[in-house]
Each structure stands twice: as structure tokens, then as C-alpha cells.
Scaffold this active site. Structure first.
Site, PDB file in Angstrom:
ATOM      1  N   GLY A 107      26.511 -51.501  11.384  1.00  0.00           N
ATOM      2  CA  GLY A 107      27.462 -50.398  11.564  1.00  0.00           C
ATOM      3  C   GLY A 107      26.846 -49.053  11.242  1.00  0.00           C
ATOM      4  O   GLY A 107      27.481 -48.205  10.611  1.00  0.00           O
ATOM      5  N   SER A 132      25.772 -46.754  13.467  1.00  0.00           N
ATOM      6  CA  SER A 132      25.855 -45.752  14.535  1.00  0.00           C
ATOM      7  C   SER A 132      26.617 -44.516  14.062  1.00  0.00           C
ATOM      8  O   SER A 132      26.518 -43.452  14.660  1.00  0.00           O
ATOM      9  CB  SER A 132      26.554 -46.355  15.754  1.00  0.00           C
ATOM     10  OG  SER A 132      27.824 -46.864  15.393  1.00  0.00           O
ATOM     11  N   ASP A 170      27.799 -58.149  17.318  1.00  0.00           N
ATOM     12  CA  ASP A 170      29.106 -58.329  16.674  1.00  0.00           C
ATOM     13  C   ASP A 170      28.871 -59.236  15.467  1.00  0.00           C
ATOM     14  O   ASP A 170      28.666 -60.445  15.622  1.00  0.00           O
ATOM     15  CB  ASP A 170      30.081 -58.969  17.669  1.00  0.00           C
ATOM     16  CG  ASP A 170      31.424 -59.285  17.024  1.00  0.00           C
ATOM     17  OD1 ASP A 170      31.593 -59.010  15.815  1.00  0.00           O
ATOM     18  OD2 ASP A 170      32.299 -59.812  17.733  1.00  0.00           O
ATOM     19  N   VAL A 171      28.926 -58.651  14.273  1.00  0.00           N
ATOM     20  CA  VAL A 171      28.571 -59.424  13.075  1.00  0.00           C
ATOM     21  C   VAL A 171      29.552 -60.561  12.784  1.00  0.00           C
ATOM     22  O   VAL A 171      29.237 -61.459  12.002  1.00  0.00           O
ATOM     23  CB  VAL A 171      28.424 -58.526  11.814  1.00  0.00           C
ATOM     24  CG1 VAL A 171      27.260 -57.566  11.958  1.00  0.00           C
ATOM     25  CG2 VAL A 171      29.719 -57.795  11.486  1.00  0.00           C
ATOM     26  N   SER A 212      34.852 -52.095  -1.426  1.00  0.00           N
ATOM     27  CA  SER A 212      35.743 -50.932  -1.509  1.00  0.00           C
ATOM     28  C   SER A 212      36.478 -50.999  -2.840  1.00  0.00           C
ATOM     29  O   SER A 212      36.714 -52.096  -3.371  1.00  0.00           O
ATOM     30  CB  SER A 212      36.764 -50.976  -0.371  1.00  0.00           C
ATOM     31  OG  SER A 212      37.794 -50.038  -0.610  1.00  0.00           O
ATOM     32  N   TYR A 252      42.516 -56.051   4.512  1.00  0.00           N
ATOM     33  CA  TYR A 252      41.292 -55.315   4.167  1.00  0.00           C
ATOM     34  C   TYR A 252      40.925 -55.530   2.698  1.00  0.00           C
ATOM     35  O   TYR A 252      39.773 -55.795   2.355  1.00  0.00           O
ATOM     36  CB  TYR A 252      41.530 -53.837   4.470  1.00  0.00           C
ATOM     37  CG  TYR A 252      40.371 -52.909   4.234  1.00  0.00           C
ATOM     38  CD1 TYR A 252      39.291 -52.876   5.115  1.00  0.00           C
ATOM     39  CD2 TYR A 252      40.373 -52.029   3.154  1.00  0.00           C
ATOM     40  CE1 TYR A 252      38.240 -51.996   4.905  1.00  0.00           C
ATOM     41  CE2 TYR A 252      39.323 -51.148   2.944  1.00  0.00           C
ATOM     42  CZ  TYR A 252      38.259 -51.132   3.827  1.00  0.00           C
ATOM     43  OH  TYR A 252      37.216 -50.263   3.616  1.00  0.00           O
ATOM     44  N   ALA A 288      39.546 -58.960   2.193  1.00  0.00           N
ATOM     45  CA  ALA A 288      38.161 -59.044   2.678  1.00  0.00           C
ATOM     46  C   ALA A 288      37.201 -58.380   1.697  1.00  0.00           C
ATOM     47  O   ALA A 288      36.135 -58.908   1.380  1.00  0.00           O
ATOM     48  CB  ALA A 288      38.049 -58.379   4.054  1.00  0.00           C
ATOM     49  N   LYS A 289      37.594 -57.207   1.187  1.00  0.00           N
ATOM     50  CA  LYS A 289      36.700 -56.458   0.294  1.00  0.00           C
ATOM     51  C   LYS A 289      36.589 -57.121  -1.072  1.00  0.00           C
ATOM     52  O   LYS A 289      35.543 -57.057  -1.721  1.00  0.00           O
ATOM     53  CB  LYS A 289      37.183 -55.008   0.166  1.00  0.00           C
ATOM     54  CG  LYS A 289      37.064 -54.205   1.471  1.00  0.00           C
ATOM     55  CD  LYS A 289      35.638 -54.156   1.981  1.00  0.00           C
ATOM     56  CE  LYS A 289      35.450 -53.234   3.169  1.00  0.00           C
ATOM     57  NZ  LYS A 289      34.067 -53.226   3.678  1.00  0.00           N
ATOM     58  N   ILE A 343      36.154 -41.876   1.399  1.00  0.00           N
ATOM     59  CA  ILE A 343      34.974 -41.208   1.959  1.00  0.00           C
ATOM     60  C   ILE A 343      35.319 -40.579   3.311  1.00  0.00           C
ATOM     61  O   ILE A 343      36.038 -41.193   4.119  1.00  0.00           O
ATOM     62  CB  ILE A 343      33.806 -42.222   2.115  1.00  0.00           C
ATOM     63  CG1 ILE A 343      33.614 -43.069   0.841  1.00  0.00           C
ATOM     64  CG2 ILE A 343      32.508 -41.505   2.488  1.00  0.00           C
ATOM     65  CD1 ILE A 343      33.338 -42.311  -0.441  1.00  0.00           C
TER      66      ILE A 343
END
Ligand code: NAD
Length: 248
Positions: free
Chosen positions: A13, A15, A64-65, A143, A156, A159-160, A189
Site C-alpha cells: 500500500g 502508492s 491484492d494482499v 492502529s 477495523y 482486524a487491527k 493521520i
């Protein structure tokens, strides 16, 4: 003084956003970088051009990870192109926010699949390489939400938080091989991800930061660069918050 000359890094990620800042920071310290992106080749090539201007080697890879197959192909390609991997930064991530009551099953699965399983897939694909090399730096982007939870982000935050468990487990597995595995937990951020938040939510997040400013990608990149360095060789299984005090 951190020196990464001759090291090869994969940054997923990269880019845009935090990943791009990390890629540029590592390159500015001498590392070559595999710039991994999901969809926007043009943006990834811009990152590559900026890295090359810094005098380091870089190449863009579409991956695609969330697919183990894609992650394995990516790692094989990077090893063939760069001659090896020293640093893996698992930064790729997405959000699909909503209260649990209205959160669709596929939105839960998708966020777990990219953020948590994506990190697992990349670690699994590089595991043997790092083991054989008896050297490696794995840095996973978690996060503060994974530590404290957040209403509207059950997928989210899960997952974090999972990334923290993954980090500590793999740190124990690979410690004897001199591979360190750490997590960085950013706060709020300034990137495209937070740019899409409603103004009220942005204001509330800003008010929760004792330092009263959003973080920049560079704030995260500085922490990643330290954890990637030889200076951090005795640090493993750690979760470093970079959040202006948000999660104190
Ligand atoms: P961003 O949306 O600007 O960038 C995310 C990057 O991940 C993009 O380059 C995108 O192409 C890539 N990506 C998405 N899905 C992918 C997939 N399936 N395979 C490969 N790449 C994929 O986000 P950002 O704000 O720069 O966030 C970077 C990381 O930091 C994420 O893991 C995010 O969860 C985490 N983070 C961000 C903040 C914040 O406030 N911005 C806070 C805490 C944690």
C-alpha cells in the site's frame, strides 16, 4: 544514525498515504523499495520515480494482499528482482465503517481479509526467506483503534487488534532467528483514508488528541524506519503508538 544502505524493503500500500511516506523514508536512508499497490499504477509509479530520485532502486508491483496466492507470487518476484528481502512493512489497509447493527457481513469479512489476513499472507510468504537469512524486520501497521476500540469500526478495530496478536505470536516464533516483528499503532493521520471522514467525526478525533494536531505520514515513517534499523535489533513483539497522546 540510521543507515539502511543495501537493504531491500517491501512496503504494501505504498502508492499513497502512510505507505508512501514509509517507502520514501526507507529510501532516503538507503533502502531499495518494492512499491506494492492494489489499483492505481500511476500513483505507484510516482512513488517509484520519487524513490529513484533519492538514488535508491524501486519497482512497482500490483498485488491484492488478501490473496495468499498473489502474496506468494509477489514475494517470489521481489526476491528475483532485488536478490532478497530484509524489511517487510505490512501497511495496506481499508475501512468499511458502520455500527454493528447495520454492518454487512461482507464488510466485516472484507476488512478482516485485507487488513489482518493480508498481513498474515505477507508474513507467511516471506517467513522461510527470513528464517534462512537469519535476519529480518517485519513491521505491521496496526492502529490505536485496535488497542482502545472505536464505535462504528468493529470490523477495523478487530482486524487491527488481531494484527497485535499476530505481531506478538510471530515475534516469538522468529526471535531465535534474529527476525524482529513489531507493530506501529498510528492515531489520527492526515491521509486520503481520514480525508473521507465526515467533518464532525474529524473534529471529534482532533479534540481527542492531547497534542492538538493530526499526525503526518512522516511521523509514522520515522517510527517504522527506527524499527527497521540495526539500532532496534533487541526490540521485538512491541506495539509502538504514534498518536500525539490520543490513546494515553
Ligand atoms: P490510504 O487509504 O491512503 O492507503 C491505503 C493503501 O493500501 C493504498 O495504497 C491502497 O492501494 C492499499 N491497499 C488497499 N487494499 C489493498 C489490497 N487489498 N492489497 C494491497 N494494497 C491495498 O490509507 P492510510 O491512511 O495511508 O493508511 C495506511 C495504513 O495505516 C492502513 O493499514 C491504515 O489502516 C493504517 N492507519 C491509518 C490511520 C490514519 O489515521 N490514516 C490511523 C491508524 C492506522
Amino acid at each position: 544514525m540510521i543507515n539502511l544502505t543495501g537493504k531491500n524493503a517491501i512496503v504494501t500500500g505504498s502508492s499513497r498515504g502512510i505507505g508512501k511516506a514509509v517507502a520514501l523514508k526507507l529510501a532516503s536512508l538507503g533502502a531499495n523499495v518494492a512499491v506494492v499497490y492494489a489499483g492505481n499504477r500511476e500513483k505507484a509509479e510516482e512513488t517509484v520515480a520519487e524513490i529513484e530520485k533519492l538514488g535508491a532502486k524501486a519497482k512497482a508491483y500490483s498485488c491484492d494482499v488478501s490473496s495468499l496466492h498473489d502474496a506468494q507470487n509477489l514475494v517470489s518476484e521481489v526476491i528475483a528482482d532485488f536478490g532478497g528481502i530484509d524489511i517487510l512493512v505490512n501497511n495496506a489497509g481499508i475501512i468499511k465503517d458502520g455500527l454493528v447493527l447495520s454492518m454487512k457481513e461482507e464488510d466485516f469479512d472484507k476488512v478482516i481479509s485485507v487488513n489482518l489476513k493480508g498481513s498474515f499472507n505477507m508474513i507467511k510468504s516471506t517467513y522461510q526467506h527470513f528464517m534462512k537469512k537469519r535476519y529480518g524486520r517485519i513491521i505491521n501497521i496496526s492502529s490505536v483503534v485496535g488497542i482502545n476500540g472505536n464505535a462504528g469500526q468493529a470490523n477495523y478495530a478487530s482486524a487491527k487488534a488481531g494484527i497485535i496478536g499476530l505481531t506478538k505470536s510471530v515475534a516469538k516464533e522468529l526471535a531465535a532467528r534474529k527476525v524482529t516483528v513489531n507493530a506501529v499503532a498510528p492515531g489520527f493521520i492526515d491521509t486520503d483514508m481520514t480525508g473521507s471522514m465526515p467533518e464532525k467525526a474529524r473534529e471529534a478525533a482532533l479534540n481527542a488528541i492531547p497534542m492538538k494536531r493530526m499526525g503526518q505520514g512522516e511521523d509514522i515513517a520515522n517510527a517504522v524506519a527506527f524499527l527497521a534499523s540495526d539500532e532496534a535489533s533487541y526490540i521485538t513483539g512491541e506495539v509502538l503508538k504514534v498518536d500525539g497522546g490520543m490513546a494515553i
